[in-house]
Structure formats: structure tokens, C-alpha cells
Design an enzyme around this catalytic site. Structure first.
Site: not given
Length: 393
Positions: A50, A85, A178, A242
Site C-alpha cells: 500500500d 491508506h 469502488n 479496501s
């Protein structure tokens, strides 16, 4: 389209850090407190590929390995997660809840941060190198709450990288996306990757959750607490596949820690067999159903089966080579408590309503018995997402 697939969609600041546990509705629904008496994820390393992980936060202190920054080509600056994130994914997976902070589904697991940053979208091989680095350094579970558009030119590299990880015995979880559409994306669309969809607190498929034949499992992905982008000491709520992916990854770590002799194939098989659903499987919205580790840890359900057969690939008719057990974690994090979780829901193709086989979210919290699902899945995995749904936290 943005390569930012993992969406930390901040809804609003949470009340205060000292009561964050009370906002983690999914932990109660999954019987986490009871499961943590059986297993916590201790002994299992989860790689978070990430934007980096800030291990200085109270909930992650002592739990984050040095890792690697493949974005810059070196080991440093992993903690500089300006996007927050990756840090929020790590919290959802293995946060200890220290100082009233976020509690992860597997608080005893160890986090191996692999920072990819902008390299995820670039044409370089850093993202592939990051996955290989993770499995070569003891990660049994790989969490990829990132993704991008499917690109035929990269298919061969993705397949080689995923195959490498599977042969090492690891499990790869990736967000389905998403956008609320059925278009496939990488890496969730690569056979062998476990594509994860998102559910809301009512046990229904989130409107933003991408769908398709690639879906393998679903997990809570709405109103998930984490640290805000503007102030790392302030808490916010986020939405996205996520978050759902992180919870699914933590669930695998939880089950694996209770059964350390199982292979990744066996862990995945029991996850699929005990997934909550209501209707035919696989569903294009939640695959084999909602992750329910309590069925495994508290009820003893799920047949691990053949250690060398990947249930997702086998269902698709894809030949597989025997996978070896993942190497032992290079470091074990101090285990706080035990982790467990369980929720049961299934998406209905006509209304995208993921009803639990107990009758909806209220029965989720009760987590009664569920019908075991025979695990075989057609996986054309699509949509690895990480699109910002608004403001990233």
C-alpha cells in the site's frame, strides 16, 4: 482511471479515540471478543502492499516489521504514509486498540509494510517486486487494497507474480473496486487472487462495491474507523472494498493462527465453506458469501480438505501445482488479544441485498448457525480497486 483503488472514504470524524471500539460494529457482529479467546492472529505475518504504514501509532506499536519501500527502491521511509491508506488497512487488520484506538480483527498478527506509492500506477515492475518481496520475507497473507484497470500488456506479469506467491503458500486478497460496476481490474481479476466485495452495517452489498464472476468473498466495508488524513490522532470513518479486503485478510490470519499447520489452500477452503449466504453460490456480488471466522473458531465448521489444491482455481478448472507451506514469519508481533470474527450475508443478484442466512444483519450479531457452502469457485477475478471515494483518510 486512478490507480488509487483502496478507498478510505472518510464520512465524518468519529466521536473520540477513547470509544472507537464501540463504533466497530462489525467486531460485535462477528463475535470477535469470543474468537479472541481462541486465536488472535499471533504468528501470522500479513503484508500490507500500500502507501506505507505508520508503526508509531499506539495501536501498531511493536507490531510493524521494517518492510520495504519499493517505490523508491530502498527500505526507508515506510512510516511516511501521507495518504494514510496503508496505515488504516494495517489498523483494520492488526490494530491492538491501545489507548482507546482501533482494534483489528487479528490484533495478534504482524504487519509487513510494502510501500508502493505512485509505483502502483507506473509501468515499472515495483508492484510485482513488492509482492515477491512480501512472500520471500515470511508473509502468509498479502493484502492489496489497491488496483487499477485491467491491462492485457501486464497480464503475463500479474499471472507470473500471483503464481509465484501461490507456490510459496501465500494467500492474496484484493479489493474488487469502488465504482459499483462489473468491469474487471487488476489484481483482483487475476485467477488465484481472492477478490473481496464490501457490505454495509445492514448486511447488504455496498452500492459502491464492484461485482462480477471474479468475486470470491465479501466482508464489512462501510463505516470502518481509522485515522484521518488531516490529523493522524483524529479518528474518521471510511468506506470501501479496501476496508473489506483488510478485514478479510485479517480473518485469514485469525484462522491460520488457530491452525498453523494448514496450508493457505486449506485456510481459504474453510473460509469459503463457512461463508454466510442466502441463495445460489457463487453470487456475482459476494462470491461464496461473507467471511465468518467464528464458524471455524467457535463452531469447528469447515473441512480443510486437500492441502495442495487451491479451491478457487480448482472450481475454475485451472490446473494447479502443489503449493508449499509459507515460510514462518521472520518476526512475531507481541500478541495483544485474540481475534475472531463472523458475519453472515449473501447478495441477491436482483437487489444487491446481501441477506445473511440467519435473516439479515440483526441475526449477524447473534451469529447463529449457517449452512456450509461447498467451496468451488469460478474465478476470473476482476476489479482490484482503490479508487478514492472522496477524501482519503
Amino acid at each position: 482511471m486512478s490507480a488509487v483503488v483502496a478507498t478510505w472514504t472518510v464520512a465524518a470524524p468519529a466521536a473520540t479515540a477513547d470509544d472507537m471500539r464501540s463504533h466497530q460494529w462489525y467486531l460485535d457482529a462477528m463475535k470477535a471478543d469470543e474468537m479472541w479467546k481462541v486465536a488472535t492472529g499471533k504468528g501470522i505475518t500479513v503484508a500490507v502492499i500500500d502507501t506505507g504504514v505508520d508503526g508509531s501509532l499506539p495501536e501498531l506499536r511493536g507490531k510493524v516489521l521494517p518492510g520495504r519501500n519499493v517505490d523508491t527502491g530502498g527500505p526507508g521511509r515506510i512510516v511516511d504514509d501521507s495518504d494514510r491508506h496503508g496505515t488504516n488497512m494495517a489498523l483494520a487488520i492488526a490494530g491492538t486498540g491501545a489507548d482507546g484506538g482501533v482494534k483489528g480483527i487479528a490484533p495478534g498478527a504482524t504487519i509487513l509494510p510494502v510501500k508502493v506509492g505512485d509505483a502502483w500506477q507506473s509501468g515499472s515492475k515495483t508492484k510485482f517486486d513488492g509482492i515477491r518481496y512480501a512472500v520471500d520475507n515470511g508473509a502468509r497473507v498479502i493484502n492489496i487494497s489497491l488496483g487499477g484497470d485491467a491491462n492485457a500488456e501486464r497480464t503475463a506479469e500479474w499471472r507470473e507474480t500471483v503464481d509465484y506467491a501461490l507456490k510459496k503458500g501465500a494467500l492474496i486478497f484484493a479489493g474488487s473496486g469502488n465504482e459499483g460496476i462489473g468491469d474487471p481490474m487488476y489484481p483482483a481479476s487475476i485467477p488465484g487472487v481472492i477478490a473481496v466485495g464490501a457490505l454495509d452495517p445492514n448486511g447488504k452489498v455496498a452500492k459502491f462495491s464492484n461485482y462480477g464472476s471474479h468475486l470470491a468473498l465479501a466482508a464489512p466495508g462501510v463505516k470502518i474507523p481509522g485515522r484521518c488524513l488531516t490529523d493522524k490522532n483524529e479518528d474518521c470513518f471510511g468506506d470501501g472494498t479496501s476496508q473489506a479486503t483488510a478485514i478479510a485478510s485479517g480473518t485469514a490470519a485469525l484462522i491460520w493462527s488457530a491452525h498453523p499447520d494448514w496450508t493457505g489452500n486449506q485456510v481459504l477452503r474453510v473460509m469459503m465453506e463457512t461463508a454466510g449466504h442466502d441463495g445460489p453460490v457463487p453470487s456475482k456480488y459476494i462470491g461464496y458469501g461473507t467471511v465468518r471466522p467464528a464458524q471455524v473458531l467457535l463452531e469447528g465448521k469447515g473441512n480443510p480438505g486437500d492441502p495442495d489444491v487451491n479451491p478457487l482455481l480448482a472450481a475454475r478448472g485451472v490446473s494447479t501445482t502443489p503449493t508449499s507451506k509459507a515460510s514462518e514469519p521472520s518476526q512475531t508481533s507481541p500478541s495483544p488479544e485474540n481475534t475472531g470474527a463472523s458475519g453472515s450475508d449473501q447478495a441477491k443478484d436482483n437487489g444487491r441485498a446481501a441477506e445473511s442466512d440467519e435473516g439479515g444483519f440483526p441475526l449477524w450479531a447473534i451469529a447463529a448457525s449457517a449452512v456450509a457452502v461447498v467451496a468451488v469457485i469460478g474465478l476470473v477475478v476482476a476489479a482490484g480497486v482503490r479508487r478514492r471515494a472522496s477524501t482519503d483518510a
